[in-house]
Design a protein around this motif. Structure first.
Motif, PDB file in Angstrom:
ATOM      1  N   ALA A   1      46.091 -37.396  31.126  1.00  0.00           N
ATOM      2  CA  ALA A   1      44.724 -37.849  30.778  1.00  0.00           C
ATOM      3  C   ALA A   1      43.941 -36.736  29.933  1.00  0.00           C
ATOM      4  CB  ALA A   1      44.040 -37.891  32.093  1.00  0.00           C
ATOM      5  N   ALA A   2      44.082 -35.439  30.209  1.00  0.00           N
ATOM      6  CA  ALA A   2      43.596 -34.550  29.447  1.00  0.00           C
ATOM      7  C   ALA A   2      43.858 -34.736  27.895  1.00  0.00           C
ATOM      8  CB  ALA A   2      43.755 -33.014  30.182  1.00  0.00           C
ATOM      9  N   VAL A   3      45.193 -34.736  27.731  1.00  0.00           N
ATOM     10  CA  VAL A   3      45.683 -34.899  26.213  1.00  0.00           C
ATOM     11  C   VAL A   3      44.968 -36.190  25.427  1.00  0.00           C
ATOM     12  CG1 VAL A   3      47.850 -35.385  24.714  1.00  0.00           C
ATOM     13  CG2 VAL A   3      47.808 -33.880  26.705  1.00  0.00           C
ATOM     14  N   ILE A   4      45.059 -37.139  26.213  1.00  0.00           N
ATOM     15  CA  ILE A   4      44.385 -38.606  25.625  1.00  0.00           C
ATOM     16  C   ILE A   4      42.964 -38.246  25.306  1.00  0.00           C
ATOM     17  CG2 ILE A   4      43.967 -40.795  25.916  1.00  0.00           C
ATOM     18  CD1 ILE A   4      46.564 -40.829  27.807  1.00  0.00           C
ATOM     19  N   PHE A   5      42.142 -37.665  26.441  1.00  0.00           N
ATOM     20  CA  PHE A   5      40.769 -37.572  26.266  1.00  0.00           C
ATOM     21  C   PHE A   5      40.606 -36.476  25.037  1.00  0.00           C
ATOM     22  CE2 PHE A   5      39.329 -38.362  30.934  1.00  0.00           C
ATOM     23  CZ  PHE A   5      38.969 -39.792  30.482  1.00  0.00           C
ATOM     24  N   SER A   6      41.421 -35.486  25.023  1.00  0.00           N
ATOM     25  CA  SER A   6      41.190 -34.312  24.161  1.00  0.00           C
ATOM     26  C   SER A   6      41.161 -34.923  22.531  1.00  0.00           C
ATOM     27  CB  SER A   6      42.176 -33.141  24.328  1.00  0.00           C
ATOM     28  OG  SER A   6      41.944 -32.700  25.450  1.00  0.00           O
ATOM     29  N   ILE A   7      42.343 -35.750  22.508  1.00  0.00           N
ATOM     30  CA  ILE A   7      42.351 -36.728  21.222  1.00  0.00           C
ATOM     31  C   ILE A   7      41.427 -37.397  20.623  1.00  0.00           C
ATOM     32  CG2 ILE A   7      44.032 -38.049  19.889  1.00  0.00           C
ATOM     33  CD1 ILE A   7      46.328 -37.049  21.291  1.00  0.00           C
TER      34      ILE A   7
ATOM     35  N   GLY B   1      38.032 -32.858  27.143  1.00  0.00           N
ATOM     36  CA  GLY B   1      39.386 -33.201  27.790  1.00  0.00           C
ATOM     37  C   GLY B   1      39.796 -33.053  29.160  1.00  0.00           C
ATOM     38  N   ILE B   2      40.025 -31.370  29.182  1.00  0.00           N
ATOM     39  CA  ILE B   2      40.379 -30.966  30.219  1.00  0.00           C
ATOM     40  C   ILE B   2      39.341 -31.153  31.304  1.00  0.00           C
ATOM     41  CG2 ILE B   2      41.038 -28.807  31.259  1.00  0.00           C
ATOM     42  CD1 ILE B   2      42.343 -27.679  28.654  1.00  0.00           C
ATOM     43  N   PHE B   3      38.295 -30.852  31.360  1.00  0.00           N
ATOM     44  CA  PHE B   3      37.245 -30.994  32.243  1.00  0.00           C
ATOM     45  C   PHE B   3      36.998 -32.262  32.793  1.00  0.00           C
ATOM     46  CE2 PHE B   3      32.883 -31.220  34.065  1.00  0.00           C
ATOM     47  CZ  PHE B   3      32.603 -30.350  34.461  1.00  0.00           C
ATOM     48  N   HIS B   4      36.932 -33.286  32.022  1.00  0.00           N
ATOM     49  CA  HIS B   4      36.679 -34.487  32.412  1.00  0.00           C
ATOM     50  C   HIS B   4      37.890 -35.306  33.189  1.00  0.00           C
ATOM     51  CE1 HIS B   4      33.205 -34.149  29.725  1.00  0.00           C
ATOM     52  NE2 HIS B   4      32.555 -34.951  30.601  1.00  0.00           N
ATOM     53  N   ALA B   5      39.030 -34.818  32.578  1.00  0.00           N
ATOM     54  CA  ALA B   5      40.280 -35.434  33.430  1.00  0.00           C
ATOM     55  C   ALA B   5      40.354 -34.781  35.017  1.00  0.00           C
ATOM     56  CB  ALA B   5      41.633 -34.879  32.544  1.00  0.00           C
ATOM     57  N   ILE B   6      39.893 -33.682  35.067  1.00  0.00           N
ATOM     58  CA  ILE B   6      40.100 -33.171  36.575  1.00  0.00           C
ATOM     59  C   ILE B   6      38.834 -33.523  37.225  1.00  0.00           C
ATOM     60  CG2 ILE B   6      39.570 -30.999  37.862  1.00  0.00           C
ATOM     61  CD1 ILE B   6      41.071 -29.515  35.538  1.00  0.00           C
TER      62      ILE B   6
ATOM     63  N   ASP C   1      31.619 -49.300  25.418  1.00  0.00           N
ATOM     64  CA  ASP C   1      32.312 -50.050  24.901  1.00  0.00           C
ATOM     65  C   ASP C   1      33.643 -49.459  24.242  1.00  0.00           C
ATOM     66  OD1 ASP C   1      30.999 -49.010  23.013  1.00  0.00           O
ATOM     67  OD2 ASP C   1      30.368 -50.816  21.851  1.00  0.00           O
ATOM     68  N   ASP C   2      33.860 -48.277  24.831  1.00  0.00           N
ATOM     69  CA  ASP C   2      35.021 -47.542  24.155  1.00  0.00           C
ATOM     70  C   ASP C   2      36.182 -47.737  25.080  1.00  0.00           C
ATOM     71  OD1 ASP C   2      37.018 -45.221  23.780  1.00  0.00           O
ATOM     72  OD2 ASP C   2      35.454 -44.736  22.126  1.00  0.00           O
ATOM     73  N   TRP C   3      37.184 -48.587  24.707  1.00  0.00           N
ATOM     74  CA  TRP C   3      38.223 -48.735  25.341  1.00  0.00           C
ATOM     75  C   TRP C   3      39.253 -47.616  25.931  1.00  0.00           C
ATOM     76  CZ3 TRP C   3      40.006 -53.554  27.191  1.00  0.00           C
ATOM     77  CH2 TRP C   3      39.124 -54.803  26.839  1.00  0.00           C
ATOM     78  N   ILE C   4      39.293 -46.645  25.115  1.00  0.00           N
ATOM     79  CA  ILE C   4      40.063 -45.690  25.488  1.00  0.00           C
ATOM     80  C   ILE C   4      39.641 -44.798  26.502  1.00  0.00           C
ATOM     81  CG2 ILE C   4      41.059 -43.435  24.923  1.00  0.00           C
ATOM     82  CD1 ILE C   4      41.698 -44.559  21.822  1.00  0.00           C
ATOM     83  N   VAL C   5      38.239 -44.368  26.217  1.00  0.00           N
ATOM     84  CA  VAL C   5      37.639 -43.720  27.251  1.00  0.00           C
ATOM     85  C   VAL C   5      37.385 -44.431  28.746  1.00  0.00           C
ATOM     86  CG1 VAL C   5      35.496 -42.703  27.988  1.00  0.00           C
ATOM     87  CG2 VAL C   5      36.256 -42.379  25.847  1.00  0.00           C
ATOM     88  N   ASN C   6      37.310 -45.712  28.670  1.00  0.00           N
ATOM     89  CA  ASN C   6      37.028 -46.599  29.911  1.00  0.00           C
ATOM     90  C   ASN C   6      38.151 -46.816  30.530  1.00  0.00           C
ATOM     91  OD1 ASN C   6      34.252 -48.072  30.491  1.00  0.00           O
ATOM     92  ND2 ASN C   6      34.482 -47.471  28.018  1.00  0.00           N
ATOM     93  N   ILE C   7      39.295 -47.018  29.919  1.00  0.00           N
ATOM     94  CA  ILE C   7      40.607 -47.328  30.340  1.00  0.00           C
ATOM     95  C   ILE C   7      41.260 -46.069  31.188  1.00  0.00           C
ATOM     96  CG2 ILE C   7      42.841 -47.979  30.369  1.00  0.00           C
ATOM     97  CD1 ILE C   7      41.072 -50.239  29.922  1.00  0.00           C
ATOM     98  N   VAL C   8      41.103 -44.987  30.409  1.00  0.00           N
ATOM     99  CA  VAL C   8      41.767 -43.696  31.119  1.00  0.00           C
ATOM    100  C   VAL C   8      40.745 -43.200  32.369  1.00  0.00           C
ATOM    101  CG1 VAL C   8      42.289 -41.460  30.529  1.00  0.00           C
ATOM    102  CG2 VAL C   8      42.797 -42.957  28.713  1.00  0.00           C
ATOM    103  N   SER C   9      39.535 -43.335  32.108  1.00  0.00           N
ATOM    104  CA  SER C   9      38.774 -42.846  33.112  1.00  0.00           C
ATOM    105  C   SER C   9      38.786 -43.635  34.226  1.00  0.00           C
ATOM    106  CB  SER C   9      37.088 -43.019  32.708  1.00  0.00           C
ATOM    107  OG  SER C   9      36.941 -42.259  31.734  1.00  0.00           O
ATOM    108  N   MET C  10      38.970 -45.133  34.442  1.00  0.00           N
ATOM    109  CA  MET C  10      39.101 -46.031  35.422  1.00  0.00           C
ATOM    110  C   MET C  10      40.558 -45.708  36.189  1.00  0.00           C
ATOM    111  SD  MET C  10      37.496 -49.646  34.509  1.00  0.00           S
ATOM    112  CE  MET C  10      38.096 -49.982  32.901  1.00  0.00           C
ATOM    113  N   GLY C  11      41.548 -45.345  35.036  1.00  0.00           N
ATOM    114  CA  GLY C  11      43.028 -45.282  35.627  1.00  0.00           C
ATOM    115  C   GLY C  11      42.860 -43.763  36.579  1.00  0.00           C
ATOM    116  N   LEU C  12      42.086 -42.873  36.258  1.00  0.00           N
ATOM    117  CA  LEU C  12      42.055 -41.719  36.942  1.00  0.00           C
ATOM    118  C   LEU C  12      41.316 -41.831  38.056  1.00  0.00           C
ATOM    119  CD1 LEU C  12      41.111 -39.042  34.071  1.00  0.00           C
ATOM    120  CD2 LEU C  12      43.095 -39.057  35.390  1.00  0.00           C
ATOM    121  N   ILE C  13      40.231 -42.355  38.259  1.00  0.00           N
ATOM    122  CA  ILE C  13      39.431 -42.937  39.331  1.00  0.00           C
ATOM    123  C   ILE C  13      40.159 -43.706  40.444  1.00  0.00           C
ATOM    124  CG2 ILE C  13      37.417 -44.019  40.375  1.00  0.00           C
ATOM    125  CD1 ILE C  13      36.218 -43.479  37.480  1.00  0.00           C
ATOM    126  N   ILE C  14      40.960 -44.810  39.909  1.00  0.00           N
ATOM    127  CA  ILE C  14      41.880 -45.436  40.741  1.00  0.00           C
ATOM    128  C   ILE C  14      42.886 -44.881  41.281  1.00  0.00           C
ATOM    129  CG2 ILE C  14      43.278 -47.478  40.924  1.00  0.00           C
ATOM    130  CD1 ILE C  14      41.548 -48.908  38.572  1.00  0.00           C
TER     131      ILE C  14
END
Length: 450
Positions: free
Chosen positions: A142-148, A163-168, A194-207
Motif C-alpha cells: 500500500a505504501a508503494v502505491i500511495f507513494s507513486i 505513502g508510508i505514514f498513511h499506509a500504516i 473521487d480519486d479511485w486509486i486513493v479510495n480503493i487502496v484506503s478501503m482495502g487497507l481498512i477492511i
C-alpha cells in the motif's frame, strides 16, 4: 517473600492494561517536547496525552491537526504509537524475540492469547508470526502505491513519506492523516473524494485491518484446507453486508446534499458512499465533511461505529461477531427456536451471554460518558453521542467537536478510547476481583419477560 510475589502477580488482562497505559504515557511525554512541535514550542501535556491515547488506541480523534501542528519527529512518534497500538505491544515484543531468537514463555503466550482474543494458546506463536508477515507485507504494498500516486501531487520525497505514514495509519484503522500540512487542517481525504486509486487502496487497507488476523490467515489457507472456519464465515459475511447496506443508506440520504455527495459526479458519489460506509469499521478517515451530512446519515454512522470491526483486528467496537450473535438470538426467539444456528453450527450459551454482556457494558459506557459530556461541553447531544461512540469504537470520525473539548472532555474521551481499544471485558477482568469457582448453584426461578 513467595506470598508477596504471589499477591502482586499480574494477570494477562492487567498486563495488557498496564502495558498500553505505559506506552501512552511515554508517547505523551515525547509529544509534549518542543522537538515534536512544528513551531518549536512545547505542546500542552493534556493535548499530547490525548493524541498519544488516540494513536496508541488507533482511534484518530485529534485536538490539534497532525500534519500542521507536529514536526516530523512528532509525526514519527505518532505513527510508531499507531503501529505498536494496532498490532499490540506484545506482538511487537514478540517480533524482537524472533529477531533475538528468544523463546516465548508460557506467561507471554497467555498474554498473547488475551491480546489476540483467542480461546486457547494452541498455535498462538504461529499466528503472531503470520500477523507480522501479513501486516508488514500489506503496509509495504500500500505504501508503494500511495507513494507513486502522491508523488505526482507532492513531489517524490513527500509522496513517499505520505505513502508510508498513511499506509500504516489506515491498515491499523487509525485514521491519522498529514494533509493538514498541504491543504488545510482537519481535511482528511476530502480532496480525494473521487480519486479511485486513493479510495480503493484506503478501503482495502481498512477492511483488511478490520477483519482480523485470524480471518486473514484462514483465507490464505483456504486453498490448502478448502474450508473456512465458522468465525471467518461470520466475519466476512457480516462485514460485507454492513459495508453494502451502509453504502446504500448513505447514498440514498446524501444523494442530493450539495455539501457532501450532491456536488460529486456519479462515480464520486458511489466511491464516497462506500468510503463513508467502510470508514466506520473503525478507520476514522473521511472523504466528505461528516459534520455537513444529514442527521439521519450521522445517526446511521453512529450505529456502524458502535458495531465496529472484528475480533483479533486493529479495530474496536462491540465487533461484528457480537452483533451477528445478537441478531441471531433475536431471530431465534421470534421463530420460537431454542438454539442460535449460524452456517449449520449451533452457538454455545456462553457465547450468547458474552455477546449480551459485552454489548450492555459498551452501551452503558457510551450512554454514561455522553450524559457527562452534555453537562460540561457546549455541543448538541447528537454531536457528543457521535464523538463518544467514535472514541469507544476507536473510529476517529468527528463532527468537529474534538478540538473544542474542555479539559474534562479530553480526559473522558481519552478514557473511552482506552476502554474501546482494550475491550470492555478485558478492562473489567483487569480491574475486577479474581473470579472464583462457584461451589453451589441456586434453584432456578422464573420471571415474566416482555
Amino acid at each position: 517473600m513467595k506470598s508477596i510475589a504471589k499477591k502482586i502477580e499480574l494477570t494477562p488482562p492487567q498486563i495488557l492494561v498496564i502495558g498500553f497505559a505505559a506506552i501512552i504515557l511515554l508517547g505523551a511525554t515525547l509529544l509534549s517536547l518542543p522537538i515534536s512541535s512544528a513551531s518549536g514550542q512545547p505542546t500542552l501535556f493534556i493535548d499530547a496525552l490525548f493524541t498519544a491515547t488516540s494513536a496508541t488506541c488507533v482511534t484518530g480523534l485529534v485536538v490539534v491537526d497532525t500534519g500542521s501542528h507536529y514536526s516530523m519527529f512528532g509525526q514519527i512518534v505518532i505513527i510508531s504509537l499507531i503501529q505498536v497500538g494496532g498490532l499490540g505491544f506484545m506482538t511487537m515484543s514478540t517480533l524482537f524475540a524472533f529477531v533475538l531468537r528468544k523463546r516465548i514463555s508460557l506467561k507471554e503466550r497467555l498474554i498473547l492469547q488475551e491480546a489476540m482474543n483467542q480461546g486457547s494458546m494452541e498455535g498462538i506463536v504461529r499466528l503472531i508470526r503470520r500477523v507480522l508477515v501479513y501486516s508488514l507485507t500489506i503496509e509495504f504494498v500500500a505504501a508503494v502505491i500511495f507513494s507513486i500516486r502522491w508523488s505526482f501531487d507532492l513531489g517524490i520525497a513527500k509522496g513517499i513519506y505520505f505513502g508510508i505514514f498513511h499506509a500504516i495509519s489506515f491498515f491499523n484503522n487509525a485514521g491519522f492523516d498529514l494533509f493538514g500540512s498541504v491543504i488545510a487542517p482537519f481535511t482528511s481525504l476530502t480532496t480525494y473524494a473521487d480519486d479511485w486509486i486513493v479510495n480503493i487502496v484506503s478501503m482495502g487497507l481498512i477492511i483488511l485491518g478490520g477483519i482480523g488476523f485470524v480471518v486473514m490467515s484462514d483465507v490464505v489457507d483456504y486453498k490448502k484446507h478448502k474450508r473456512l472456519s465458522l468465525h471467518s464465515k461470520v466475519v466476512l459475511s457480516a462485514t460485507g453486508l454492513l459495508i453494502m447496506v451502509g453504502a446504500i443508506v448513505i447514498f440514498i440520504f446524501e444523494f442530493t446534499n450539495q455539501k457532501t455527495l450532491g456536488s460529486l459526479n456519479w462515480s464520486g458519489k458511489i466511491l464516497a458512499s462506500f468510503f463513508q460506509s467502510v470508514s466506520p469499521r473503525t478507520a476514522g478517515a473521511n472523504s466528505v465533511d461528516i459534520g455537513a451530512m444529514r442527521q439521519a446519515s450521522q445517526f446511521f454512522i453512529i450505529i456502524l461505529m458502535f458495531i465496529g470491526a472484528s475480533p483479533g483486528s486493529t479495530g474496536g467496537g462491540i465487533k461484528t461477531t457480537t452483533f451477528t450473535t445478537l441478531i441471531g438470538a433475536m431471530i431465534a426467539m421470534i421463530r420460537g427456536k431454542e438454539d442460535i444456528v449460524l452456517f449449520h453450527y449451533r452457538l454455545g450459551k456462553d457465547r450468547i451471554l458474552k455477546a449480551i454482556t459485552l454489548t450492555m457494558i459498551a452501551l452503558f459506557l457510551v450512554i454514561f460518558v455522553t450524559m457527562l459530556l452534555t453537562t460540561t461541553e457546549n455541543q448538541s447531544f447528537l454531536k457528543l453521542l457521535f464523538e463518544v461512540t467514535s472514541a469507544f469504537g476507536t473510529v476517529g470520525l468527528t463532527m468537529g467537536v474534538t478540538p473544542d473539548l474542555s479539559f474534562f472532555g479530553k480526559i473522558m474521551i481519552s478514557l473511552t478510547m482506552f476502554a474501546g481499544r482494550l475491550g470492555p471485558l478485558t478492562l473489567a477482568y483487569a480491574l475486577g476481583p479474581k473470579a472464583e469457582k462457584e461451589l453451589y448453584r441456586y434453584p432456578e426461578g422464573k420471571i415474566t419477560i416482555g
